[in-house]
Write an enzyme that holds these catalytic residues in place. Sequence first.
Site, short mmCIF file in Angstrom:
data_model
loop_
_atom_site.label_atom_id
_atom_site.label_comp_id
_atom_site.label_asym_id
_atom_site.label_seq_id
_atom_site.Cartn_x
_atom_site.Cartn_y
_atom_site.Cartn_z
N ARG A 21 0.75 -1.21 -0.02
CA ARG A 21 0.05 -0.02 -0.10
C ARG A 21 0.87 1.17 0.13
O ARG A 21 1.78 1.45 0.80
CB ARG A 21 -0.94 0.02 1.27
CG ARG A 21 -1.79 1.24 1.36
CD ARG A 21 -2.61 1.23 2.55
NE ARG A 21 -3.73 0.47 2.32
CZ ARG A 21 -3.68 -0.65 3.29
NH1 ARG A 21 -2.85 -1.18 4.02
NH2 ARG A 21 -4.83 -1.73 3.02
N LYS A 42 -1.50 -3.11 -9.58
CA LYS A 42 -1.47 -1.74 -9.08
C LYS A 42 -2.71 -1.22 -9.37
O LYS A 42 -3.01 -0.78 -10.34
CB LYS A 42 -0.08 -1.23 -9.23
CG LYS A 42 -0.46 0.42 -8.61
CD LYS A 42 0.98 1.04 -8.83
CE LYS A 42 2.23 0.71 -7.78
NZ LYS A 42 3.17 1.80 -8.02
N ASP A 147 12.28 8.72 -9.17
CA ASP A 147 11.82 8.22 -7.77
C ASP A 147 12.99 7.01 -7.44
O ASP A 147 12.07 6.17 -6.84
CB ASP A 147 10.47 8.20 -7.66
CG ASP A 147 9.99 8.42 -6.16
OD1 ASP A 147 10.85 8.86 -5.37
OD2 ASP A 147 8.92 7.81 -5.91
#
Length: 626
Positions: A21, A42, A147
């Site tokens: 999550r 996802k 990221d």
Amino acid sequence: MSAAAPRLLGGRYEVGELIGRGGMAEVHLGHDTRLGRPVAIKILRTDHARDAAFLGRFRREAQSVAGLNHRSIVAVYDSGEDRRVESGGATLDIPYIVMEYVDGLTLRELLNESETGTLEPYEAARIVQQVLEALDYSHDMGIVHRDIKPGNVMIADDGSVKVMDFGIARAIADTQATMTQTQAVIGTAQYISPEQARGETVDKRSDVYSTGCLLFELLTGRTPYTGEPISLTYQHVNADIPLPSSFDPSVPPELDAIVHHSLTKDRDERYADARAMAEDLGAFRGGMPISPAATDKLDAATTALPLTALRAEPVPRDDPETASMPAAQQRRRGGGLGWLMAALLLIPIALLGWFAYDASQGPDIVQVSVPRVVGSTEDAAVAKLKQAGLTPDTETVTDDAAVGTVLTQDPREGTQVPEGDTVAIQVSGGPDDVGVPSIVGMEKGEATRALEGAGLAVGRVTTEDSPDQQGNHVISSSPAAAESVAKGSKVDLVIASGQVALKDYTGQQIDDVRSDIFGLKLKIKEPTRSSAEAEGTILEQSPGAGTIKQGSTVTFVVAKEPAQTVTTTSSPSSTSSDTTTPSDTSSTSEPSSTSTTSTSGSPTPSSTEPSSTKSSSMTTQPPPSP
């Protein structure tokens, strides 16, 4: 009571238990019923599925990432949207992405399970080298991750490395962990590059910086900089580069140099790409020298001291007094007197320097007021600042404002600063997303120029037979006109071949065919020919079925009615009914049907032949001209 049927996405993916999550999405274990394999699904959280801009970016990213195929990248198999009906009856489309299921742990979980919170240097180098190889591939494909962090790197049970969330970092904005600029996610605060922190456009060197932060954490158990997001942003931009060995003296000097080179503030001084950094890590693992660019930069940053001077000297194992002491404590104990002597020597030098500096300052420093330049064009702002005796420092950032418009200034207007001081201004470089121009009907070269002028590029070009556009003109584009896409995206074109497909119309009525032929932008000829077929039936077609050039002529031979037969009255017969020969009377008991009566009433003798064929004649009348 039977269990409820599993939720099914796209008619084939069963959604199973929740296995992860995040701030914006949930990851479920899934099953591909068509191929019989486990997958990871996802699914975007419902509260983020109502943002049209977010949905558009998510869809584009899912499409672009699906093209990545590398052993160290978690594969994206499919994507789609699940339509849900809310309690009020409204429908909501929830995007999802179907990915390769990796049985293993993330680097974050691996570090949490480690007793020291670190990895052995050679293992850390192996993992990060594979991460960089994945990044090098993605950069070649035009995708910057933005990221990189331990939570986005999986270590499979067999030891293989898998990088996750390529491109999704640009779509999912976690307000607790990411820094944003004009609604564009630019990375997780502990790992963002200086250019990301400043809101500048990122490139492959930004991923190199984030990977350097990742390697630093694997070696030391902490990120290079710590603190609140605002503090982290400042440190990434301005703070000195820490060395892993300053936290763990056992880190090899080569890894110190590699980390330092990857964390250089100026991206132009950093590793040029992920491949260069991966090659240095490979050299370290193979016992070979790393690149001079890395070692020289570290030496220069430490006043040309050798790498070994930055670390504690090894302590002999047989020293009973120090053998059990931590290495850092040994270094402090052995070097305390040296630091004291150095400080005593530096005090008079520092005092002399201060007096020299103080004497060099004039009694009067001219102060000037910073003018307002926000909202001006870049050229006007630069001229205004120079006129005020200030030095402009321009930075271009992504923004929806017109290109060249000044967005911010630092210091603010009215601030009193010394003459010649620097004023930093941010200038709009235009939006991150651009609209696809309308290019349907344009010639290919003209369409290419229109796309490039909008900051886009031509992608795949295919040809298609069509009557709608002239040859070499655009039939359609994908994405279509007015769709919002990321600047630099590729737009696929369908170009007219200049030909059309012609069917076989033989046997059909010409009236039913004309509209088809005119719709194909073809010319038509219709010669006729007598035929037993119904009038207007196409008897022949030239050319036949196939592909022909636009504007060509098609000839149809069309059936017309056959020639007409007309019966007319013949001249009076030369044989009268009363002069019949005996032979005539013997041949028949009735008068011959070939005899006719003259207008005077006297009988006209018939022909001496018994046949009646001479009593009439055939005349062919030409039909009216078509």
